[in-house]
Design an enzyme around this catalytic site. Structure first.
Site, short mmCIF file in Angstrom:
data_model
loop_
_atom_site.label_atom_id
_atom_site.label_comp_id
_atom_site.label_asym_id
_atom_site.label_seq_id
_atom_site.Cartn_x
_atom_site.Cartn_y
_atom_site.Cartn_z
N SER A 189 0.84 -1.20 0.00
CA SER A 189 0.00 0.00 0.00
C SER A 189 0.87 1.25 0.00
O SER A 189 2.10 1.17 0.08
CB SER A 189 -0.91 -0.02 1.23
OG SER A 189 -0.14 0.00 2.41
N TYR A 190 0.23 2.41 -0.04
CA TYR A 190 0.95 3.69 -0.08
C TYR A 190 1.83 3.83 1.16
O TYR A 190 1.33 3.74 2.29
CB TYR A 190 -0.06 4.83 -0.15
CG TYR A 190 0.55 6.18 -0.41
CD1 TYR A 190 1.15 6.48 -1.62
CD2 TYR A 190 0.52 7.17 0.58
CE1 TYR A 190 1.70 7.73 -1.86
CE2 TYR A 190 1.07 8.42 0.36
CZ TYR A 190 1.66 8.69 -0.87
OH TYR A 190 2.21 9.93 -1.09
N PRO A 191 3.14 4.06 0.97
CA PRO A 191 4.05 4.04 2.14
C PRO A 191 4.12 5.33 2.94
O PRO A 191 4.48 5.32 4.11
CB PRO A 191 5.41 3.74 1.50
CG PRO A 191 5.31 4.30 0.12
CD PRO A 191 3.87 4.14 -0.30
#
Length: 476
Positions: free
Chosen positions: A75-77
């Protein structure tokens, strides 16, 4: 067992001289400790753990995580959340990854452990369940994220703690030990949990030996790249996306150095100069205030324009005051920073000095850098009167060893090459040294066996000792 108090006066040590052979009364107390899985990753905790286990810097962790995100693997870090909502479909992801990692038997919970921190835009970092062949930092970061995710659904680890105390002549001695009774999530996620075996002791015990250890009070540990990122988050300085780049900039500009972070002379001089002529610019309260105001704009749902204009107007006023300070004192600031820069260069030159030149006997051999070949080399600082040079391996940072180490065969100082993804290589730069080939062969073998080696191919460091290159280096 150790005496429970530190002794600072050597005269007090006399009371321990005749302990050997005496009888002490011992008691063992046992406790059970439950250690739950750690909360889901946000960017800061991922950067901290990646540095702790693999030595990957925060900036490189962010780069690897961004690549994994673009590949659809995580997922978006750039998130500060420690929440894992069911809307992401974590049950299907869990089922797939638990099978891939062969840990289905450890998945005892239907919902994950969560932390307190939230992010209105994104959940915590989690794997998507997609597969792809990886290598290097990306492989390490991906596996760390997957194992952290899987551990969230495990039971608590159980630790047996033991404390043993013994009393003799009104003096109390103690020691502690621990053993893992149930690993649970520790079977999946890497851990530095240490086990120390201590035997049970109760009742009368004989003191068979005693010794005195002399130690100095140690200063607080220096910040590492990971711990400074964590500290910036605690102080609300920078953002989750910019903290690693701030740190990288400090290194690149020579304000700090080493993994165990040290402020350079240039960095200290910069702060002292700014403190003297424009103290507001180094006030962390100002930075924190701007960060909080920007966040309030983002989160505002009403009176948005009015709030935005007020904050921007206040920021303009502050920046104008800073600009006036700089304009008023620009000559003094420039002079002090130039002096600090030259002092830093002189310090680097001194640190890179090695041994007296064996050829001219007047100059000193030192590590230098060629802008033409973009490589380091060793040369005599008496150039052009002496043109003695020695080639060094390319593709890495060359540093003198501290403390200094001398080659057992030729007496030349040993150097260290640091190169990304490879073991540090300690070598002698004397091309006539008999042990060089053996040392190079050992380094190549160990480096190829290292898990950090990505390509899997064996490559022996080459000696670049062409005449033309030596002349180019000497000219530099």
């Amino acid at each position: 067992l150790k005496y429970i108090k530190d002794i600072f006066d050597k005269k007090e040590l006399k009371q321990f001289e005749n302990l050997k052979g005496k009888t002490a009364i011992a008691e063992t107390k046992k406790t059970i400790q439950n250690i739950p899985p750690q909360e889901p990753f946000n960017l800061t905790t991922l950067q901290v753990e990646a540095y702790k286990f693999y030595g990957i810097t925060p900036s490189n962790t962010l780069k690897a995580a961004q690549s994994l995100y673009l590949a659809g693997l995580i997922s978006y870090p750039r998130t500060s959340s420690q929440k894992l909502p069911s809307s992401i479909g974590y049950k299907e992801i869990l089922k797939k990854l638990a099978k891939d990692y062969k840990v289905e038997h450890l998945m005892k919970k239907t919902s994950p452990i969560e932390g307190k921190k939230t992010d209105p835009a994104h959940p915590s970092i989690y794997p998507t369940g997609n597969k792809q062949i990886l290598s290097g930092d990306e492989e390490k970061i991906y596996n760390l994220i997957v194992r952290r995710f899987l551990s969230l659904f495990c039971e608590d680890a159980i630790i047996d703690n033991k404390t043993v105390k013994a009393e003799v002549d009104d003096k109390t001695f103690s020691t502690r030990g621990s053993q893992i009774r149930k690993k649970a999530w520790l079977e999946i996620y890497p851990s530095k949990q240490k086990e120390t075996e201590v035997p049970d002791m109760n009742g009368e015990v004989e003191i068979i030996d005693s010794r005195i250890e002399e130690k100095e009070t140690q200063p607080p540990k220096r910040y590492s790249p990971a711990s400074i990122i964590s500290q910036l988050e605690k102080r609300n300085l920078g953002t989750k996306a910019t903290r690693s780049s701030i740190l990288e900039t400090l290194y690149d500009r020579g304000y700090i150095k080493e993994k165990s972070i040290e402020a350079t002379h240039l960095g200290i001089s910069l702060i002292e100069t700014l403190e003297k002529y424009s103290p507001i610019i180094i006030d962390e309260k100002l930075t924190r205030k701007f960060e909080q105001q920007m966040e309030s704009i983002t989160e505002a749902k009403s009176k948005f324009l009015e709030k935005e204009e007020k904050i921007i107007s206040e920021a303009k006023k502050t920046i104008t005051e800073i600009a006036k300070d700089f304009e008023k004192n620009k000559n003094e600031i420039g002079k002090e920073l130039i002096e600090a820069t030259e002092s830093l260069r002189q310090q680097e030159r001194e640190e890179n000095k090695l041994i007296p030149c064996p050829k001219c006997k007047k100059g000193t051999l030192a590590i230098m850098y060629s802008r033409k070949t973009k490589r380091s080399f060793v040369a005599c600082d008496a150039y052009p009167n002496c043109k003695t040079t020695f080639s060094l391996p390319p593709n890495g940072i060359i540093k003198p060893l501290k403390p200094e180490k001398i080659c057992e065969s030729c007496g030349f100082p040993m150097l260290m090459r640091l190169s990304k993804g490879k073991r540090p290589w300690i070598f002698c730069f004397n091309p006539q040294c008999k042990t060089n080939k053996e040392r190079m062969s050992t380094y190549t073998r160990k480096n190829s066996e290292s898990k950090n080696e990505i390509s899997g191919r064996k490559s022996e460091p080459k000696e670049y000792n062409k005449k033309k290159e030596k002349e180019d280096n000497a000219e530099e």
